[in-house]
Write an enzyme that holds these catalytic residues in place. Structure first.
Site, mmCIF file in Angstrom:
data_model
loop_
_atom_site.group_PDB
_atom_site.id
_atom_site.type_symbol
_atom_site.label_atom_id
_atom_site.label_comp_id
_atom_site.label_asym_id
_atom_site.label_seq_id
_atom_site.Cartn_x
_atom_site.Cartn_y
_atom_site.Cartn_z
ATOM 1 N N VAL A 41 0.940 11.509 -3.191
ATOM 2 C CA VAL A 41 0.722 11.721 -4.620
ATOM 3 C C VAL A 41 1.936 11.386 -5.490
ATOM 4 O O VAL A 41 1.949 11.674 -6.689
ATOM 5 C CB VAL A 41 0.271 13.178 -4.897
ATOM 6 C CG1 VAL A 41 -1.129 13.414 -4.337
ATOM 7 C CG2 VAL A 41 1.254 14.191 -4.318
ATOM 8 N N ASN A 91 9.659 -11.318 3.108
ATOM 9 C CA ASN A 91 8.566 -11.329 2.121
ATOM 10 C C ASN A 91 8.138 -9.891 1.853
ATOM 11 O O ASN A 91 7.578 -9.588 0.805
ATOM 12 C CB ASN A 91 7.383 -12.187 2.595
ATOM 13 C CG ASN A 91 6.936 -11.910 4.030
ATOM 14 O OD1 ASN A 91 7.612 -11.206 4.775
ATOM 15 N ND2 ASN A 91 5.815 -12.475 4.414
ATOM 16 N N ALA A 92 8.390 -8.999 2.807
ATOM 17 C CA ALA A 92 8.055 -7.591 2.651
ATOM 18 C C ALA A 92 9.059 -6.899 1.739
ATOM 19 O O ALA A 92 10.236 -7.245 1.724
ATOM 20 C CB ALA A 92 8.067 -6.909 4.021
ATOM 21 N N GLY A 93 8.577 -5.937 0.999
ATOM 22 C CA GLY A 93 9.442 -5.060 0.218
ATOM 23 C C GLY A 93 8.885 -3.664 0.390
ATOM 24 O O GLY A 93 7.813 -3.361 -0.130
ATOM 25 N N LYS A 130 -0.947 6.748 -3.788
ATOM 26 C CA LYS A 130 -1.090 6.543 -5.222
ATOM 27 C C LYS A 130 -2.369 7.141 -5.800
ATOM 28 O O LYS A 130 -2.896 6.650 -6.801
ATOM 29 C CB LYS A 130 -0.983 5.045 -5.554
ATOM 30 C CG LYS A 130 0.344 4.452 -5.052
ATOM 31 C CD LYS A 130 0.641 3.096 -5.601
ATOM 32 C CE LYS A 130 1.750 3.146 -6.601
ATOM 33 N NZ LYS A 130 2.376 1.849 -6.891
ATOM 34 N N GLN A 157 3.061 -6.596 4.993
ATOM 35 C CA GLN A 157 1.922 -7.204 4.309
ATOM 36 C C GLN A 157 0.664 -6.337 4.532
ATOM 37 O O GLN A 157 0.798 -5.141 4.678
ATOM 38 C CB GLN A 157 1.680 -8.653 4.773
ATOM 39 C CG GLN A 157 2.741 -9.651 4.332
ATOM 40 C CD GLN A 157 4.000 -9.594 5.168
ATOM 41 O OE1 GLN A 157 3.970 -9.738 6.375
ATOM 42 N NE2 GLN A 157 5.128 -9.386 4.522
ATOM 43 N N SER A 171 7.964 -5.372 -5.222
ATOM 44 C CA SER A 171 9.248 -4.833 -4.742
ATOM 45 C C SER A 171 10.179 -5.956 -4.306
ATOM 46 O O SER A 171 11.386 -5.774 -4.220
ATOM 47 C CB SER A 171 9.035 -3.918 -3.539
ATOM 48 O OG SER A 171 8.027 -3.001 -3.789
ATOM 49 N N GLU A 212 0.833 -1.215 0.000
ATOM 50 C CA GLU A 212 0.000 0.000 0.000
ATOM 51 C C GLU A 212 0.864 1.260 0.000
ATOM 52 O O GLU A 212 0.346 2.374 -0.182
ATOM 53 C CB GLU A 212 -0.912 0.018 1.240
ATOM 54 C CG GLU A 212 -1.967 -1.083 1.286
ATOM 55 C CD GLU A 212 -1.456 -2.360 1.963
ATOM 56 O OE1 GLU A 212 -0.228 -2.442 2.221
ATOM 57 O OE2 GLU A 212 -2.271 -3.261 2.210
#
Ligand code: GDP
Ligand code: IMO
Ligand code: MG
Length: 419
Positions: free
Chosen positions: A409, A38-40, A328, A221, A296, A14
């Protein structure tokens, strides 16, 4: 003093890294409490993009303390690579502390992850193959190795015991096993790990709170990937929700202050599992292209779709979100209309609840709203944002009952609007 928690309300990615880095000046301590490589988590400043996997996203603020909490699982090899990259960019690292109780990912955990996925065939989870599931299995199975163990005299013996367990399991999977080179790298990485400050993080964190220091816990996550509340079995193996901060850091529920919930202006998911608002058409393709939606950590293309309010309301309920953050928003610029899923139609019935059955056939019911075309990537004031975007924001606030406090943004640290 309270401990604020920031977590993803969708299926991960996110924009947690960007926003944690942005918020870090307001805190004394930044901590990770669950998940692992596992996170990026990406963040950008001065035109340079950084991707972190195990290390908290406050690391680029040298005066702040960064802690890898007990709930995190660490792959020493990936940790070493991260450290080397950070060193090459002259990042100050003496403020990085690691919990003695964090569990270690072994090379054979990764092999077990791959073997388990291969055995699942078509129904695979789409794991990042970082060994996360098998490591948490060893943790709950009371077999795991922890960071504190690396300092003990019989560490090698304990490693070998666990290795043998893994090799037996891999035999059952009939899986090609190749780990000698990785094992060497792993022990070299353990030596590096030993040079860091290893702490009883639960004592330190509670002490910081007593001293009046402010702490931000950085989720990994997202809620829809939570082991209990996500779209099981297509989930990760830890509690990604707010409660995970209590067990992953050793803090009491009453110490939790603000709960920041991050929402992408639309939805993405990597890996398998239900995604009711997924767009398999050119609109989905456009979201992926405009949003640069590629993982990522694994580089995999992310599945894209419209915002899902039933899932969002569910996540807000489980986490007790006190403030929302949208990222985003810029990616939606240029769409003539944007859609928000308000309900699901399941077996002809309208509902805004998440069904138990991950195979349920869900038809999303949408509210269509007017889009906007202005490029907002350099906007720094909420007032000057397009009216249609403000209507989109207001509609989500009205549906969820939670205010948006930050609108992001652009990937850049500076391009963040506080309301
Ligand atoms: P995380 O796992 O939640 O930290 O998110 P990721 O870093 O995996 O994915 C988010 C991606 O979106 C990264 O490439 C960020 O640089 C980027 N990003 C974050 N916020 C924004 C934003 O407001 N606009 C745009 N265009 N990109 C963003
Ligand atoms: P961040 O912190 C997005 C997904 C995987 C897979 C499932 C299980 O960057 O938001 P695992 O490797 O945990 O066994 O994979 O969870 N997944 C993520 N998706 N962002 C992440 O982390 C993820 N971490 C795991 O794609 O579907
Ligand atoms: Mg990510």
């Amino acid at each position: 003093m309270k401990l604020d928690v920031l977590l993803g309300l969708q299926w991960g990615d996110e924009g947690k890294g960007k926003v944690v880095d942005f918020l870090t000046p307001h805190y004394d301590v930044i901590t990770r409490f669950q998940g692992g490589p596992n996170a990026g988590h990406s963040l950008e400043f001065n035109g340079i993009k950084h991707v972190l996997h195990t290390i908290p996203s406050g690391i680029f603020h040298p005066e702040k303390i960064n802690i890898i909490g007990n709930g995190v699982v660490i792959d020493p090899i990936i940790f070493k690579t991260e450290i080397e990259k950070l060193k090459a960019r002259n990042t100050v690292l003496n403020n990085l502390y690691i919990s003695r109780k964090a569990h270690l990912i072994l090379p054979t955990h990764r092999l077990l992850d791959a073997a388990s996925e291969a055995a699942k065939g078509k129904s695979k989870i789409g794991s990042t193959l970082k060994g996360i599931g098998p490591t948490y299995m060893d943790k709950t199975g009371r077999n795991g190795l922890r960071v504190g163990d690396i300092f003990t005299n019989d560490f090698k013996t304990r490693y070998n015991n666990l290795l043998n367990k893994h090799l037996n399991l891999l035999k059952q999977y009939d899986f090609q096993v190749e780990y000698a080179k990785e094992e060497q790298e792993w022990f070299a990485a353990i030596d590096l790990l030993k040079t860091f400050t290893v702490i009883d993080s639960e004592y330190s964190i509670n002490q910081y709170l007593k001293e009046g220091k402010s702490i931000l816990a950085e989720g990994a996550q997202g809620t829809m990937l939570d082991i209990d509340f996500g779209s099981y079995p297509f989930v990760t193996s830890s509690n990604t929700v707010c409660a995970g901060a209590c067990t992953g850091l050793g803090v009491a529920p009453g110490t939790i202050g603000q709960v920041f919930g991050i929402v992408k202006a639309y939805c993405t998911r990597v890996g398998s599992g239900p995604f009711p608002t997924e767009l398999l058409d050119e609109t989905g393709e456009l979201l992926r292209k405009n949003g640069n939606e590629f993982g990522s950590t694994t580089g995999r293309p992310r599945r894209c779709g419209w915002l899902d309010l039933p899932a969002l309301k569910y996540s807000i309920m489980i986490n007790g979100v006190t403030a929302l953050i949208m990222t985003k928003a810029d990616v939606l610029s240029g769409f003539s209309t944007v859609k928000v899923c308000t309900h699901y139609k399941i077996n002809g019935e309208l509902t805004d609840r998440i069904p138990f059955d991950v195979n349920a056939e869900i038809t999303p019911v949408y509210k269509e709203m007017k889009g906007w075309s202005d490029n907002i990537s350099n906007d720094l004031s909420y007032d000057t944002l397009p009216a249609e975007l403000k209507e989109y924001v207001a509609f989500i606030e009205q549906e969820t009952g939670v205010p948006f406090k930050i609108i992001s943004v652009s990937p850049d640290r500076e391009k963040t609007i506080i309301r």
